[in-house]
Write an enzyme that holds these catalytic residues in place. Structure first.
Site, mmCIF file in Angstrom:
data_model
loop_
_atom_site.group_PDB
_atom_site.id
_atom_site.type_symbol
_atom_site.label_atom_id
_atom_site.label_comp_id
_atom_site.label_asym_id
_atom_site.label_seq_id
_atom_site.Cartn_x
_atom_site.Cartn_y
_atom_site.Cartn_z
ATOM 1 N N GLN B 192 -56.138 -66.098 22.662
ATOM 2 C CA GLN B 192 -55.394 -65.698 23.863
ATOM 3 C C GLN B 192 -54.836 -66.949 24.527
ATOM 4 O OE1 GLN B 192 -54.623 -63.412 26.325
ATOM 5 N NE2 GLN B 192 -54.348 -65.016 27.846
ATOM 6 N N THR B 193 -53.594 -66.888 24.949
ATOM 7 C CA THR B 193 -53.067 -68.039 25.694
ATOM 8 C C THR B 193 -51.969 -67.611 26.671
ATOM 9 O OG1 THR B 193 -51.979 -70.194 25.500
ATOM 10 C CG2 THR B 193 -51.429 -68.564 23.826
ATOM 11 N N ARG B 194 -51.861 -68.364 27.740
ATOM 12 C CA ARG B 194 -50.729 -68.191 28.655
ATOM 13 C C ARG B 194 -50.078 -69.549 28.906
ATOM 14 N NH1 ARG B 194 -54.947 -68.697 32.736
ATOM 15 N NH2 ARG B 194 -54.122 -69.938 34.444
ATOM 16 N N HIS B 198 -51.082 -77.035 22.882
ATOM 17 C CA HIS B 198 -51.141 -78.465 22.612
ATOM 18 C C HIS B 198 -52.127 -78.711 21.475
ATOM 19 C CE1 HIS B 198 -48.545 -79.128 25.968
ATOM 20 N NE2 HIS B 198 -49.382 -78.613 26.835
ATOM 21 N N HIS B 201 -55.587 -77.064 21.641
ATOM 22 C CA HIS B 201 -55.628 -75.621 21.322
ATOM 23 C C HIS B 201 -55.485 -75.404 19.818
ATOM 24 C CE1 HIS B 201 -53.612 -75.866 25.425
ATOM 25 N NE2 HIS B 201 -54.825 -75.417 25.667
ATOM 26 N N GLY B 286 -62.365 -70.744 25.131
ATOM 27 C CA GLY B 286 -62.387 -72.182 25.405
ATOM 28 C C GLY B 286 -62.949 -72.459 26.782
ATOM 29 N N ARG B 287 -62.573 -73.596 27.321
ATOM 30 C CA ARG B 287 -63.058 -73.937 28.663
ATOM 31 C C ARG B 287 -62.213 -73.222 29.722
ATOM 32 N NH1 ARG B 287 -59.789 -78.107 30.564
ATOM 33 N NH2 ARG B 287 -61.332 -78.987 31.977
ATOM 34 N N ASP B 288 -62.872 -72.743 30.762
ATOM 35 C CA ASP B 288 -62.207 -72.108 31.907
ATOM 36 C C ASP B 288 -61.226 -71.018 31.463
ATOM 37 O OD1 ASP B 288 -61.847 -71.689 34.588
ATOM 38 O OD2 ASP B 288 -60.264 -73.187 34.803
ATOM 39 N N HIS B 289 -61.670 -70.161 30.567
ATOM 40 C CA HIS B 289 -60.815 -69.090 30.060
ATOM 41 C C HIS B 289 -60.377 -68.186 31.221
ATOM 42 C CE1 HIS B 289 -59.565 -66.287 26.762
ATOM 43 N NE2 HIS B 289 -59.531 -65.477 27.819
ATOM 44 N N ALA B 290 -59.076 -67.922 31.271
ATOM 45 C CA ALA B 290 -58.486 -67.041 32.301
ATOM 46 C C ALA B 290 -58.775 -67.517 33.717
ATOM 47 C CB ALA B 290 -58.952 -65.593 32.125
#
Lengths: 74, 383
Positions: B192-194, B198, B201, B286-290
């Site tokens: 998932q990404t917004r 980089h 990721h 990952g870290r701090d997702h959403a």
């Protein structure tokens, strides 16, 4: 607090027949046997309902064609 | 292949005679205009992306999700999926009747069997779901824009919302499932990404891909907050990576039409469950997702999964620590795999990267692929 079981009526001859069948079978009562059979049936129905990854041939062809058109499949 | 959440992939797209009947009935029904988030949710419910939901939540599910992170029947679910009245108390919407759900241009999208109309405490919702009542949080700001009267009930979709972008990347759950089968992938990890992707990721995705059959990059393109890089630009970045750095036999790019909630840990679980519906067996966290701002702890989105049994969630979360390029290691690494200090790590904060790009300065190739950097520089130059 509500009783977590309900009463279901079945024909007496059927009840007697079940009582005969379960003698020395490990089921402690006709009720136990009936609950076992019903759970089995309900489980089978649920499994059939969840098996929805099987598409009709027409739908599957349509999806595959779309995936090809979009370049996901060759 | 992994089963949908709740065991059955929902399909609430009306077809055949039912569709004809509803289409003729709908114009005479009371109408409720959906906002962008609700429109996205409606479509996702209809196509099964939000299975087992068959409509917008009623009170029992809503409260259960807030208090227990589960639907009323016990299935894990962490985000309320609700429909708000737009004016007054919604007197025209009567429980037991049907209502028409329409787009902002008045186009009828769906009919809903209105099972329940209920008032909610929006502050409580914000506290429990977003873990804050701070107006600076985009999710709290969203709640401020809606009325605290919700409508719950099963929906029947008559028309897909209008989409004028990413048509070539729009796949429904049943379509991704067919795609995975056709590719011969048994295990699939979703990302998932917004944000632009980089090197960090890319590293997570490729680490994950080493142990599963396929990778689905699934960027969220629904409503996001101002300041996030527009989905159009991000998609161009993803396409560059796919063309140049990702093996086409093992990777797929498709869009995720949901709106962003910025609910941090709760949204991480929601994102995972929804990807299960798309047929994915694994999900990268990952870290701090959403996350947004500093409302959530760096790894809160990891810890929340411990609140559920693995069999309940079913999709396997793959947790990754903070990752970077290490000059001493000479490769990408994470705080889990690298023993060197931060002075050896090439890592740039989002703020720093944005500043560099805006000034036309190329970030180092250890941080981002040059082709991606050029595209982003051109975007920021035009701002």
């Amino acid at each position: 607090m509500k009783e977590n079981r309900v009463t279901i009526k079945i024909p007496r001859p059927l009840y007697r027949r079940i009582a005969e069948i379960i003698e020395e079978s490990g089921f402690s009562s006709p009720t136990d046997f009936i609950v076992y059979v019903l759970r089995d049936l309900v489980g089978a129905t649920a499994a059939a309902e969840t098996n929805n990854d099987t598409f009709s041939q027409e739908e599957l062809s349509g999806i595959r064609q779309k995936l090809k058109n979009l370049g996901y499949l060759e | 292949m992994i089963k949908a959440h709740g065991g059955k992939l929902i399909n609430r797209i009306a077809e055949g005679k039912e569709r004809e009947q509803l289409e003729s009935l709908a114009p005479s029904l009371p109408k409720l205009t959906l906002n962008d988030r609700e429109t996205a949710d409606l479509e996702m419910i209809a196509i099964g992306a939000m299975s087992p939901l068959e409509g917008f939540m009623g009170r029992e599910d809503y409260l259960s999700v807030l208090d227990l992170k589960r639907l009323a029947k016990g299935l894990p679910w962490t985000i309320p999926v609700v429909l708000a009245v737009k004016e007054g108390d919604g007197d025209e919407f009567v429980e037991g009747n049907q209502i028409a759900l329409v787009e902002s241009d008045g186009e009828i999208l769906a009919v809903m069997d209105l099972e329940e109309k209920y008032g909610v405490d929006k502050q409580q919702e914000a506290s429990k779901v977003l873990l804050t009542n701070d107006d600076a949080h985009p999710g709290v700001r969203y709640l401020d824009t809606i009325i605290g009267t919700y409508l719950g009930g099963t929906i029947s979709l008559l028309k897909r919302p209008q989409h004028n972008r990413f048509e070539n990347f729009r796949l429904d759950p049943k379509e991704t499932r067919v795609l995975f089968k056709a590719k011969g992938w048994e295990t699939i990890v979703a990302f998932q990404t917004r944000n632009p992707i980089h090197r960090a990721h890319e590293y997570l995705q490729k680490c994950a891909l080493e142990i599963v059959d396929g990778l689905l990059v699934h960027p969220l393109v629904g409503e996001t907050q101002k300041g996030d890089i527009p989905a159009e630009i991000r998609m161009e970045c993803y396409k560059i990576l796919f063309e140049n750095y990702y093996p086409s036999t093992r990777t797929a790019l498709s869009i995720f039409p949901a709106a962003m909630r910025y609910a941090g840990p709760r949204e991480a679980v929601f994102h995972a469950l929804v990807r299960k519906n798309y047929g994915c067996s694994h999900f990268i966290v990952g870290r701090d997702h959403a996350g947004v701002g500093s409302y959530y702890g760096t790894y809160d989105a990891h810890y929340i999964f411990a609140e559920f049994d693995r069999y309940e969630i079913d999709i396997t979360p793959m947790f990754f620590d903070h990752s970077f390029f290490c000059k001493k290691c000479g490769n990408m690494a994470s705080s889990k795999t690298c023993s060197h200090g931060s002075e050896d790590h090439v890592f740039l904060s989002g703020t720093k990267v944005r500043a560099m790009l805006a000034e036309g300065k190329m970030p180092p190739p250890e941080f981002t692929r040059p082709e991606v950097a050029e595209l982003l520089m051109s975007f920021y130059k035009d701002q």
